[in-house]
Every structure is written in C-alpha cells, then in structure tokens.
Scaffold this motif. Structure first.
Motif, mmCIF file in Angstrom:
data_model
loop_
_atom_site.group_PDB
_atom_site.id
_atom_site.type_symbol
_atom_site.label_atom_id
_atom_site.label_comp_id
_atom_site.label_asym_id
_atom_site.label_seq_id
_atom_site.Cartn_x
_atom_site.Cartn_y
_atom_site.Cartn_z
ATOM 1 N N SER A 1 -12.737 -0.988 -41.484
ATOM 2 C CA SER A 1 -12.868 0.274 -40.977
ATOM 3 C C SER A 1 -13.118 0.496 -39.464
ATOM 4 C CB SER A 1 -13.971 0.892 -41.681
ATOM 5 O OG SER A 1 -15.090 0.552 -41.433
ATOM 6 N N ILE A 2 -12.934 1.697 -38.922
ATOM 7 C CA ILE A 2 -13.466 1.774 -37.313
ATOM 8 C C ILE A 2 -13.900 3.442 -37.401
ATOM 9 C CG2 ILE A 2 -11.129 2.405 -36.881
ATOM 10 C CD1 ILE A 2 -11.530 1.011 -34.080
ATOM 11 N N SER A 3 -14.843 3.319 -36.550
ATOM 12 C CA SER A 3 -15.375 4.738 -36.025
ATOM 13 C C SER A 3 -14.662 5.200 -34.890
ATOM 14 C CB SER A 3 -16.896 4.794 -35.844
ATOM 15 O OG SER A 3 -17.423 5.824 -35.188
ATOM 16 N N SER A 4 -14.708 6.489 -34.865
ATOM 17 C CA SER A 4 -14.023 6.898 -33.157
ATOM 18 C C SER A 4 -14.605 6.759 -32.230
ATOM 19 C CB SER A 4 -13.730 8.650 -33.415
ATOM 20 O OG SER A 4 -14.915 9.192 -33.566
ATOM 21 N N ILE A 5 -15.834 6.152 -32.312
ATOM 22 C CA ILE A 5 -16.490 5.738 -30.971
ATOM 23 C C ILE A 5 -16.171 4.322 -30.514
ATOM 24 C CG2 ILE A 5 -18.479 7.403 -31.371
ATOM 25 C CD1 ILE A 5 -20.233 4.548 -32.399
ATOM 26 N N LYS A 6 -15.380 4.001 -31.254
ATOM 27 C CA LYS A 6 -14.928 2.333 -31.010
ATOM 28 C C LYS A 6 -13.236 2.623 -30.872
ATOM 29 C CE LYS A 6 -18.157 -0.457 -33.054
ATOM 30 N NZ LYS A 6 -18.285 -1.713 -34.370
ATOM 31 N N ASP A 7 -12.778 1.386 -30.032
ATOM 32 C CA ASP A 7 -11.380 1.618 -30.117
ATOM 33 C C ASP A 7 -10.521 0.429 -30.644
ATOM 34 O OD1 ASP A 7 -11.248 0.885 -26.306
ATOM 35 O OD2 ASP A 7 -12.042 -0.393 -28.257
ATOM 36 N N LYS A 8 -11.664 -0.555 -30.991
ATOM 37 C CA LYS A 8 -11.244 -1.894 -31.876
ATOM 38 C C LYS A 8 -12.287 -2.101 -32.749
ATOM 39 C CE LYS A 8 -10.106 -6.531 -30.608
ATOM 40 N NZ LYS A 8 -10.167 -7.674 -29.197
ATOM 41 N N ASN A 9 -11.823 -2.970 -33.835
ATOM 42 C CA ASN A 9 -12.711 -3.532 -34.772
ATOM 43 C C ASN A 9 -11.979 -4.620 -35.411
ATOM 44 O OD1 ASN A 9 -15.171 -3.982 -36.162
ATOM 45 N ND2 ASN A 9 -14.770 -2.645 -37.902
ATOM 46 N N GLU A 10 -12.770 -5.718 -35.365
ATOM 47 C CA GLU A 10 -12.347 -7.037 -35.809
ATOM 48 C C GLU A 10 -12.819 -7.730 -37.048
ATOM 49 O OE1 GLU A 10 -11.831 -9.246 -32.354
ATOM 50 O OE2 GLU A 10 -10.809 -11.046 -33.384
ATOM 51 N N ASP A 11 -12.275 -8.103 -37.985
ATOM 52 C CA ASP A 11 -12.911 -8.908 -39.120
ATOM 53 C C ASP A 11 -11.924 -9.982 -39.576
ATOM 54 O OD1 ASP A 11 -14.129 -8.046 -42.380
ATOM 55 O OD2 ASP A 11 -14.387 -9.945 -41.347
ATOM 56 N N GLY A 12 -12.232 -11.241 -38.765
ATOM 57 C CA GLY A 12 -11.536 -12.340 -39.280
ATOM 58 C C GLY A 12 -10.158 -12.278 -38.738
ATOM 59 N N ARG A 13 -9.201 -12.442 -39.753
ATOM 60 C CA ARG A 13 -7.744 -12.216 -39.298
ATOM 61 C C ARG A 13 -7.221 -10.575 -39.035
ATOM 62 N NH1 ARG A 13 -4.137 -13.293 -42.890
ATOM 63 N NH2 ARG A 13 -5.408 -13.160 -44.945
ATOM 64 N N PHE A 14 -8.265 -9.777 -39.382
ATOM 65 C CA PHE A 14 -7.769 -8.506 -39.374
ATOM 66 C C PHE A 14 -8.354 -7.692 -38.183
ATOM 67 C CE2 PHE A 14 -5.755 -8.714 -43.413
ATOM 68 C CZ PHE A 14 -6.305 -9.511 -44.155
ATOM 69 N N THR A 15 -7.704 -6.790 -37.632
ATOM 70 C CA THR A 15 -8.155 -6.147 -36.453
ATOM 71 C C THR A 15 -7.580 -4.654 -36.415
ATOM 72 O OG1 THR A 15 -8.444 -7.987 -35.019
ATOM 73 C CG2 THR A 15 -8.153 -5.969 -33.864
#
Lengths: 114, 113
Positions: A49-63
């Motif tokens: 998931s990603i919040s609108s206060i961020k422009d990127k979120n990474e979890d292992g192989r998934f971004t």
C-alpha cells in the motif's frame, strides 16, 4: 463512472524481468492506495500500500509509485517470478476525508513466462 | 487462526430460489464487507457492517440482505435469485477502517440458471 481504472487487462513478462502494472484514478479525494493479488479460486490477498504523503513504497521485490499530479500509480515487480502470475487489483480509499470504502480497479492478469 | 471463511464454495441456484452465503471470521475484526466480482470487472461492494447490529448498503445492494448478530458472522441473503446475481462473492474483514488491511475469504461461486 469507473473511479479506479486498470487499462491493461493482461500483461506477459519473461521471468527475471521487470513487471509494471498501472492504475489511474479520477477522484482527487483518494489518499490511500493498495494493491491486491489474486490467484484462481482464492480470495484477494493484500500486497502493498501507499499513502498520498509518499511517492514510493518498497517491500522486497515489490515497489509502488504514486504520482498524485497525474493521478497515477504503478506496481513494479523486480525480478518477476513464475509464482507472481496472478490477477492484480489496485484499490483506492479516502480515509482522510471520512470515506473508508475501497474502490477497486478491474484488475490486470500478469503472466510470468519461465 | 483460519482468518475469513466462506461457505459454500460453489452453488447453482434456479431462478427464484433463495440462499444464504455464510461468512465467518476469527480475527475479532469490527468491520466486515461483502463484495461481488463479475468477469472482467473489479470488486463491487454489496453491503458492509461496522460492528454487531450495524449494517449499511454499498454500491450494489439490490436483491441482497445482510445481518450481523455477532462479531464473527456476516451472512448474505439472496431472496429471489436472478441470473444477474451470477457472480463470485467475497467476504472481507478489517480491524479498523481507514488504512487497516481488508482480509478476504476464498469466495463463493454462484450460478443462477
């Protein structure tokens, strides 16, 4: 009125390469976005998931990348594996404005070729 | 910890028949949802509940009813089945609304002939 759109119904990628799944939204009130993965005969499972206060979120192989000005988000899978073959749904919600329901896109079927 | 369970997995109904789709969660989550997924479409919200005794309509509630007498159970009732209700139905549970994840059951595939 489809507020969350996934314009590519399907995508095929070679194993080891990058998969990029796209999602567009129209409602500027959405401030939280999710990706779910669904295998045949199973329920969707939460991926990232990603919040609108961020422009990127990474979890292992998934971004997940979010471009608020373009109302666009994308899911990158690197490297892609055959087990990633599934249907991917993006979803949006607006908890910041008191709207908690998820609005889902129509899904993109990813096939990773061995 | 089974999460969210749904029964039955498959069902064929005749037009006009009724049935109840069962959904049970063992996570003690307050919020529960019913969605339907038609071929090539996203999940559409039918009904939701914010706690025992409280339910509300989603996007596509016509032809369905729900009840929530306990935290664990959230059954979906079809009174007069129609071919337009042929779909896959998913139940989900969420601890708190907002940014908490919704956890889905495995689904019930319903065909109305």
């Amino acid at each position: 009125d489809q507020q969350v759109k996934q314009n590519s119904p399907s995508l095929s990628v070679q194993e080891g390469r990058i998969s990029i799944l796209n999602c567009d939204y129209t409602n500027s009130m959405f401030d939280y976005f999710l990706w779910y993965k669904k295998y045949p005969a199973e329920g969707p499972t939460f991926l990232i998931s990603i919040s609108s206060i961020k422009d990127k979120n990474e979890d292992g192989r998934f971004t997940v990348f979010l471009n608020k000005s373009a109302k666009h988000l994308s899911l990158h899978i690197v490297p892609s594996q055959p087990g990633d073959s599934a249907v991917y749904f993006c979803a949006a919600t607006a908890p910041g404005s008191g709207t908690y329901k998820y609005i889902f896109g129509t899904g993109t079927r990813l096939k990773v070729l061995a | 910890n089974a999460g969210v369970t749904q029964t039955p997995k498959f069902r064929i109904l005749k037009i006009g028949q009724s049935m109840t789709l069962q959904c049970t969660q063992d996570m003690n989550h307050n919020y529960m949802y019913w969605y339907r997924q038609d071929p090539g479409m996203g999940l559409k919200l039918i009904y939701y509940s914010v706690g025992a005794g409280i339910t509300d309509k989603g996007e596509v509630p016509n032809g369905y009813n729900v009840s929530r007498s306990t935290t664990e159970d959230f059954p979906l009732r079809l009174e007069l089945a129609a071919p337009s209700q042929t779909s896959v139905y998913f139940c989900a549970a969420q601890r708190e609304r907002g940014t908490d994840t919704q956890y889905f059951g495995p689904g019930t595939r319903l065909t109305v002939l």
